[in-house]
Design a protein around this motif. Structure first.
Motif, PDB file in Angstrom:
ATOM      1  N   GLY A 105       0.920  -1.271   0.152  1.00 58.93           N
ATOM      2  CA  GLY A 105       0.020  -0.089  -0.084  1.00 58.93           C
ATOM      3  C   GLY A 105       0.566   0.833   0.105  1.00 58.93           C
ATOM      4  N   LEU A 106       1.768   1.764  -0.344  1.00 57.90           N
ATOM      5  CA  LEU A 106       2.948   2.257  -0.752  1.00 57.90           C
ATOM      6  C   LEU A 106       3.220   2.969  -1.683  1.00 57.90           C
ATOM      7  CD1 LEU A 106       5.599   1.365   2.226  1.00 57.90           C
ATOM      8  CD2 LEU A 106       4.779   3.032   2.320  1.00 57.90           C
ATOM      9  N   ALA A 107       3.141   4.670  -1.943  1.00 56.23           N
ATOM     10  CA  ALA A 107       2.404   4.957  -3.434  1.00 56.23           C
ATOM     11  C   ALA A 107       3.869   5.119  -3.617  1.00 56.23           C
ATOM     12  CB  ALA A 107       2.113   6.263  -2.847  1.00 56.23           C
ATOM     13  N   GLU A 108       4.527   5.121  -4.896  1.00 60.41           N
ATOM     14  CA  GLU A 108       5.397   5.542  -5.406  1.00 60.41           C
ATOM     15  C   GLU A 108       6.802   6.219  -5.582  1.00 60.41           C
ATOM     16  OE1 GLU A 108       8.113   5.854 -10.437  1.00 60.41           O
ATOM     17  OE2 GLU A 108       5.237   4.061  -9.703  1.00 60.41           O
ATOM     18  N   ASN A 109       6.149   7.762  -4.586  1.00 66.32           N
ATOM     19  CA  ASN A 109       6.387   8.883  -4.351  1.00 66.32           C
ATOM     20  C   ASN A 109       6.627   8.437  -2.953  1.00 66.32           C
ATOM     21  OD1 ASN A 109       3.721   8.953  -3.420  1.00 66.32           O
ATOM     22  ND2 ASN A 109       3.520  10.820  -4.434  1.00 66.32           N
ATOM     23  N   GLU A 110       6.055   7.435  -1.812  1.00 62.35           N
ATOM     24  CA  GLU A 110       6.756   7.177  -0.925  1.00 62.35           C
ATOM     25  C   GLU A 110       8.060   6.309  -0.426  1.00 62.35           C
ATOM     26  OE1 GLU A 110       1.841   7.930   0.974  1.00 62.35           O
ATOM     27  OE2 GLU A 110       2.838   5.800   0.247  1.00 62.35           O
ATOM     28  N   ILE A 111       8.481   5.933  -1.436  1.00 59.54           N
ATOM     29  CA  ILE A 111       9.744   5.270  -0.948  1.00 59.54           C
ATOM     30  C   ILE A 111      10.808   5.759  -2.170  1.00 59.54           C
ATOM     31  CG2 ILE A 111       8.273   2.852  -0.553  1.00 59.54           C
ATOM     32  CD1 ILE A 111       9.480   2.099  -3.732  1.00 59.54           C
ATOM     33  N   GLU A 112      11.966   5.077  -1.071  1.00 58.32           N
ATOM     34  CA  GLU A 112      12.700   6.111  -1.715  1.00 58.32           C
ATOM     35  C   GLU A 112      14.045   5.501  -2.296  1.00 58.32           C
ATOM     36  OE1 GLU A 112      14.441   8.972   1.194  1.00 58.32           O
ATOM     37  OE2 GLU A 112      12.688   9.682   1.073  1.00 58.32           O
ATOM     38  N   CYS A 113      14.357   4.994  -3.792  1.00 59.59           N
ATOM     39  CA  CYS A 113      15.121   3.569  -4.113  1.00 59.59           C
ATOM     40  C   CYS A 113      15.933   4.058  -4.443  1.00 59.59           C
ATOM     41  CB  CYS A 113      14.683   3.435  -5.129  1.00 59.59           C
ATOM     42  SG  CYS A 113      12.989   3.052  -5.906  1.00 59.59           S
ATOM     43  N   TYR A 114      17.445   2.673  -3.345  1.00 57.67           N
ATOM     44  CA  TYR A 114      18.463   2.360  -3.556  1.00 57.67           C
ATOM     45  C   TYR A 114      18.973   1.527  -4.286  1.00 57.67           C
ATOM     46  CZ  TYR A 114      19.399   5.593   0.248  1.00 57.67           C
ATOM     47  OH  TYR A 114      19.444   6.582   1.718  1.00 57.67           O
ATOM     48  N   GLY A 115      19.279   1.815  -6.126  1.00 58.31           N
ATOM     49  CA  GLY A 115      19.374   0.469  -6.352  1.00 58.31           C
ATOM     50  C   GLY A 115      17.611   0.343  -7.013  1.00 58.31           C
ATOM     51  N   PRO A 116      17.467  -0.922  -7.754  1.00 59.89           N
ATOM     52  CA  PRO A 116      16.012  -1.542  -8.385  1.00 59.89           C
ATOM     53  C   PRO A 116      15.655  -2.758  -7.056  1.00 59.89           C
ATOM     54  CG  PRO A 116      18.112  -2.855  -9.161  1.00 59.89           C
ATOM     55  CD  PRO A 116      18.595  -1.975  -8.690  1.00 59.89           C
ATOM     56  N   TYR A 117      16.666  -2.961  -5.534  1.00 61.31           N
ATOM     57  CA  TYR A 117      15.622  -3.658  -4.750  1.00 61.31           C
ATOM     58  C   TYR A 117      16.193  -3.552  -2.925  1.00 61.31           C
ATOM     59  CZ  TYR A 117      16.670  -7.126  -8.991  1.00 61.31           C
ATOM     60  OH  TYR A 117      16.561  -6.972 -10.050  1.00 61.31           O
ATOM     61  N   LYS A 118      17.015  -2.046  -3.568  1.00 59.35           N
ATOM     62  CA  LYS A 118      16.228  -1.663  -1.538  1.00 59.35           C
ATOM     63  C   LYS A 118      15.318  -0.537  -2.047  1.00 59.35           C
ATOM     64  CE  LYS A 118      20.707  -1.930  -1.918  1.00 59.35           C
ATOM     65  NZ  LYS A 118      22.355  -1.366  -2.289  1.00 59.35           N
ATOM     66  N   ALA A 119      15.154   0.060  -0.703  1.00 59.67           N
ATOM     67  CA  ALA A 119      14.396   1.059  -0.550  1.00 59.67           C
ATOM     68  C   ALA A 119      14.186   2.078   1.503  1.00 59.67           C
ATOM     69  CB  ALA A 119      12.776   1.293  -1.331  1.00 59.67           C
ATOM     70  N   LYS A 120      14.186   3.246   0.973  1.00 56.67           N
ATOM     71  CA  LYS A 120      14.014   3.784   2.554  1.00 56.67           C
ATOM     72  C   LYS A 120      12.159   3.944   2.270  1.00 56.67           C
ATOM     73  CE  LYS A 120      18.052   4.939   4.790  1.00 56.67           C
ATOM     74  NZ  LYS A 120      17.516   4.231   5.724  1.00 56.67           N
ATOM     75  N   LEU A 121      11.612   4.119   3.476  1.00 52.63           N
ATOM     76  CA  LEU A 121      10.246   4.670   3.153  1.00 52.63           C
ATOM     77  C   LEU A 121      10.474   6.465   3.652  1.00 52.63           C
ATOM     78  CD1 LEU A 121       8.834   2.011   5.361  1.00 52.63           C
ATOM     79  CD2 LEU A 121       8.660   1.780   3.136  1.00 52.63           C
ATOM     80  N   SER A 122       9.595   6.762   2.889  1.00 55.08           N
ATOM     81  CA  SER A 122       9.855   8.658   3.360  1.00 55.08           C
ATOM     82  C   SER A 122       8.760   8.722   4.160  1.00 55.08           C
ATOM     83  CB  SER A 122       8.946   9.248   1.863  1.00 55.08           C
ATOM     84  OG  SER A 122       8.040   8.535   2.346  1.00 55.08           O
ATOM     85  N   ASN A 123       9.509  10.335   4.947  1.00 55.79           N
ATOM     86  CA  ASN A 123       9.008  10.682   6.196  1.00 55.79           C
ATOM     87  C   ASN A 123       7.232  11.194   5.687  1.00 55.79           C
ATOM     88  OD1 ASN A 123      11.609  10.702   7.404  1.00 55.79           O
ATOM     89  ND2 ASN A 123      11.601  12.715   6.018  1.00 55.79           N
TER      90      ASN A 123
END
Length: 561
Positions: free
Chosen positions: A27-45
């Motif tokens: 349920g996270l929108a595309e603009n709610e994650i910050e990708c570190y490459g194709p397989y890792k991401a951080k959740l946005s504030n």
């Protein structure tokens, strides 16, 4: 599966989904994650703030018996259970700690599970991941630098160089840095003094990072951290130095939880990494609470045995974060129980039900501890391929005789389907206890420091009581006089024994817990009590795991588990 296939080979063959797909599934929108490459991401504030008012899912804690060189597989079971619950059609998220490079390059290994129950990309997670531990190390050491610079530039606060309690940190095992002298080389290089390093995972900066609820709380905790005392024995805080804003800034990106996936594409949030033997041993509070907003079931683990990680999870993290766990899994293996029954590592392949019976007492003590917290539990018997059927039958008989629920678990070999029995029994347990929550910490923070320590020592460790050194007694009085006593206690103790003596395996009796000294971790919000000879900077073994690691000419990692 061939026994010759290594964890890294399995991980490198995995077909991962793009992390954006994993995020969308929860349920996270595309603009709610910050990708570190194709397989890792951080959740946005923004994502964390949006989820704040959602109701929580159910929280399942995975713990274990006291660890042995035979292996228990707590992280593996945590991951396998998450995959198995997902196979039931449930919305599950796994919440884990980040590995430290010290154990990865040293002896213990990584923290990504094993076999067919792993989180991926395993190489990235076990090495530098998204840089969180480096950021925590930088914040820790920036503070150390600010302290020494303040003294060099005139020492307006009157800091006594002999009473600086803030240590430098590094995310490696390095015994020669435990006790050092700095500031040599003349006046231009600062004031000479004795200093110390600890591993980043044992630092108060790590604990602060993992217990902060948001950026404001993070900054406030850093600000009130006591780093030294003056020549008049008055505490000096980060706020006195005026650098809490700068230190918080260094943690700006690291504070966002990391999203990855398992081999079976179950979402996993991996964030923060305090050790459980010398710190509080749980992943970040912000990661756990965010996972609870995103899933119906969150499966998390706490480091080492239930005497350390689980106790600290329940008495410290749950209290600070107002968490209400629903159930506990206690991981055990036939091999480890036989070791607790006195069998040497080299003899574990031999059938020995008598030793298993003796070692079962260790598991029984951890079961009793979870019952004292008022939590329903299931034992996960993590099956190894060399386990004898007669030993499994003995284990079954012991559990039935003592009314201990258990599930045979084969997630290392079979992935999620190897955890089907555990998942089914967990769903039944949660259903039975849905409206019967009796969880409560073991002590009140208003109890005296000695009362809190005695409660843990007697109820969790099975000790007869505690014994304070002369130094510790003076420190207790100083902590009480300063008004810092009404917080949880965090005991730094060997993970290998219920006692503070690592050689006392199984379920020892007739022992005391010796507390040699205290450290007030005012920013983290607890008092650290050092038991026995526990150190905050590990050393490397004679043959570190690093000696088997390499990178081939194509850039492929080899030898990493």
């Amino acid at each position: 599966m061939s026994n010759l296939v290594t964890d890294i080979e399995i991980a490198q063959q995995a077909k991962m989904k793009p992390i954006r797909e994993i995020a969308a599934e929860i349920g996270l929108a595309e603009n709610e994650i910050e990708c570190y490459g194709p397989y890792k991401a951080k959740l946005s504030n923004e994502a964390i703030r949006r989820l704040h008012n959602r109701s929580n899912g159910k929280l399942i804690l995975v713990t274990s018996i006291n660890p042995t060189p035979a292996g228990e597989g707590k992280s593996t079971v945590t991951i396998g259970l998450g995959d198995a619950i997902k196979q039931l059609g449930k919305k599950a998220i796994i919440a884990l700690r980040e590995p430290s490079l010290g154990p990865v390059m040293g002896l213990k290994g990584g923290a990504c599970g094993g076999g067919w129950s792993q989180v991926v990309p395993m190489e990235d997670i076990n090495l530098h991941f998204t840089g969180d531990l480096h950021a925590i190390t930088s914040a820790n050491n920036a503070l150390a630098s600010f302290i020494d610079n303040h003294i060099h530039q005139g020492n307006e606060l009157g800091i006594d160089p002999r009473k600086i309690i803030w240590k430098r940190a590094i995310d490696l095992n390095d015994r020669v840095l435990r006790d050092i002298v700095i500031g040599l080389g003349g006046e231009k290089n600062g004031v000479p003094r004795e200093d110390h390093f600890e591993i980043t995972a044992a630092s108060e900066m790590m604990a602060i990072f993992c217990l902060a609820k948001d950026f404001r709380d993070l900054k406030e905790r850093i600000a009130r951290t006591v780093v030294a005392f003056t020549v008049h024995n008055e505490p000096v805080t980060v706020q006195d130095l005026g650098v809490e804003g700068a230190l918080t800034l260094l943690l700006k990106d690291a504070f966002k939880p990391n999203l990855v996936q398992t081999l079976e594409h179950t979402p996993a949030i991996i964030h923060g990494g305090p050790f459980a033997n010398i710190a509080h041993g749980c992943n970040s509070l912000i990661a756990t609470k965010t996972a609870l907003k995103l899933a119906d079931y969150v499966i998390t683990e706490a480091g080492f045995g239930a005497d350390l990680g689980a106790e600290k999870f329940l008495d410290i993290k749950c209290r600070i974060g107002e968490l209400n766990p629903s159930a506990v899994v206690i991981v055990a293996t036939i091999r480890a129980l036989k070791m607790h029954g006195g069998v040497p590592l080299k003899e574990l392949h031999k059938e020995n039900s008598e030793a298993l019976i003796q070692g079962f007492a260790n598991l029984k003590k951890h079961v009793e501890t979870m019952e004292q917290f008022g939590l329903p539990y299931i034992v996960a018997l993590n099956r190894f391929t060399g386990d004898h059927s007669s030993e499994i039958a003995t284990f079954d008989k012991l559990c039935r005789e003592q009314n201990i629920p258990y599930a045979l678990t084969e997630v290392w070999e079979k992935g999620g389907r190897g955890g089907n029995e555990l998942a089914d029994k967990m769903m039944s347990l949660l259903s039975e206890n849905n409206n019967n929550q009796t969880f409560a910490p073991l002590y009140e923070v208003t109890d005296s420091i000695e009362q809190k320590l005695t409660t843990i020592a007697t109820k969790v460790y099975g000790a007869d009581g505690i014994k304070l050194s002369a130094k510790a007694k003076k420190q207790v009085q100083a902590i009480e006089d300063a008004g810092w006593a009404n917080v949880p206690v965090c005991i730094a103790k060997t993970q290998y024994s219920l006692s503070d003596d690592r050689t006392k395996i199984g379920r020892p009796d007739n022992f005391m817990i010796s507390i040699r000294e205290f450290k007030p971790s005012v920013g983290a919000g607890f008092i650290v009590a050092y038991a026995g000879d526990m150190l905050t900077m590990p050393g490397l073994p004679k043959r570190p795991a690093a000696m088997g690691m390499d990178l081939d000419e194509s850039g492929k990692v080899t030898g990493l588990f």
